[in-house]
Design a protein around this motif. Sequence first.
Motif, PDB file in Angstrom:
ATOM      1  N   GLU A   4       0.835  -1.207   0.000  1.00 49.92           N
ATOM      2  CA  GLU A   4       0.000   0.000   0.000  1.00 49.92           C
ATOM      3  C   GLU A   4       0.868   1.254   0.000  1.00 49.92           C
ATOM      4  O   GLU A   4       1.770   1.401   0.827  1.00 49.92           O
ATOM      5  CB  GLU A   4      -0.912   0.025   1.227  1.00 49.92           C
ATOM      6  CG  GLU A   4      -1.827   1.251   1.237  1.00 49.92           C
ATOM      7  CD  GLU A   4      -2.749   1.266   2.439  1.00 49.92           C
ATOM      8  OE1 GLU A   4      -3.884   0.782   2.298  1.00 49.92           O
ATOM      9  OE2 GLU A   4      -2.312   1.744   3.500  1.00 49.92           O
TER      10      GLU A   4
ATOM     11  N   THR B 263       0.823   5.375   0.338  1.00 50.65           N
ATOM     12  CA  THR B 263       0.062   6.538   0.784  1.00 50.65           C
ATOM     13  C   THR B 263       0.920   7.773   0.557  1.00 50.65           C
ATOM     14  O   THR B 263       2.090   7.786   0.924  1.00 50.65           O
ATOM     15  CB  THR B 263      -0.297   6.431   2.282  1.00 50.65           C
ATOM     16  OG1 THR B 263      -1.029   5.229   2.497  1.00 50.65           O
ATOM     17  CG2 THR B 263      -1.125   7.628   2.729  1.00 50.65           C
TER      18      THR B 263
ATOM     19  N   ARG C 252      -3.985   7.168  -1.863  1.00 53.90           N
ATOM     20  CA  ARG C 252      -3.759   5.883  -1.180  1.00 53.90           C
ATOM     21  C   ARG C 252      -4.263   4.789  -2.100  1.00 53.90           C
ATOM     22  O   ARG C 252      -5.371   4.870  -2.618  1.00 53.90           O
ATOM     23  CB  ARG C 252      -4.499   5.828   0.147  1.00 53.90           C
ATOM     24  CG  ARG C 252      -4.289   4.469   0.853  1.00 53.90           C
ATOM     25  CD  ARG C 252      -4.966   4.391   2.196  1.00 53.90           C
ATOM     26  NE  ARG C 252      -4.162   5.154   3.139  1.00 53.90           N
ATOM     27  CZ  ARG C 252      -4.667   5.880   4.120  1.00 53.90           C
ATOM     28  NH1 ARG C 252      -5.956   5.947   4.302  1.00 53.90           N
ATOM     29  NH2 ARG C 252      -3.876   6.544   4.923  1.00 53.90           N
ATOM     30  N   ASP C 253      -3.436   3.755  -2.310  1.00 54.29           N
ATOM     31  CA  ASP C 253      -3.852   2.653  -3.166  1.00 54.29           C
ATOM     32  C   ASP C 253      -3.020   1.427  -2.821  1.00 54.29           C
ATOM     33  O   ASP C 253      -1.862   1.541  -2.418  1.00 54.29           O
ATOM     34  CB  ASP C 253      -3.654   3.016  -4.645  1.00 54.29           C
ATOM     35  CG  ASP C 253      -4.440   2.121  -5.594  1.00 54.29           C
ATOM     36  OD1 ASP C 253      -5.257   1.303  -5.126  1.00 54.29           O
ATOM     37  OD2 ASP C 253      -4.217   2.240  -6.807  1.00 54.29           O
ATOM     38  N   GLU C 254      -3.615   0.248  -2.994  1.00 51.10           N
ATOM     39  CA  GLU C 254      -2.908  -1.010  -2.806  1.00 51.10           C
ATOM     40  C   GLU C 254      -2.284  -1.421  -4.131  1.00 51.10           C
ATOM     41  O   GLU C 254      -2.646  -0.924  -5.187  1.00 51.10           O
ATOM     42  CB  GLU C 254      -3.862  -2.083  -2.288  1.00 51.10           C
ATOM     43  CG  GLU C 254      -4.324  -1.802  -0.875  1.00 51.10           C
ATOM     44  CD  GLU C 254      -5.162  -2.931  -0.293  1.00 51.10           C
ATOM     45  OE1 GLU C 254      -5.172  -4.030  -0.869  1.00 51.10           O
ATOM     46  OE2 GLU C 254      -5.796  -2.682   0.743  1.00 51.10           O
TER      47      GLU C 254
END
Length: 182
Positions: A131, A133, A149-151
Amino acid sequence: TDQQQITLLDANRAEVIAQSEAVYQVRDMDLTSQADGMFFIAEDAEGELALYTLDESGQVLVTTGQSIQAQIDREGDYIVYSVRDEQQEYTVFSYNISRQQSTEIVRGQDIRISLVDELGRVFIAQQNGDEMTISSADEDGSDLVTLFRDEDTYHGIIYYHPEHQGVIIYTQNNNGETSIFY
């Protein structure tokens, strides 16, 4: 090994502004825009790092840690820095030079910081597993906001150009695909 010492000079008057205490090794340093103050990161003989300020009032210890990254604003009001502790956790701070006071901004794993003077903001890229951020705060440590924010996302790089409004965020995923956010 010989010890090192930093001498801060007033180039116009050819006078010494300040001189640091002797240190084992200087790892990084930066000056304010007027070159009347600075920070430096020194390593001791055991490998521990220390962040100091140096100006006409002398040398001040800001923090110590296993790893330190720091940037000073042009006016010499704030140093934004991150420090890694023994548990491999990073903490990002804003240090008010005149008050000799640090304000914690954020804690986490694998953190990179970038101070953008023109905006008066610090950008923080934090990787926690897969992840990513990306956050931003005022250079005084206030007004922390999450921008992205992303996985399955890595390599969060922030670009800023003074002729364009806003910032560009560049990321990659596990497949090597690139994304650009404006």
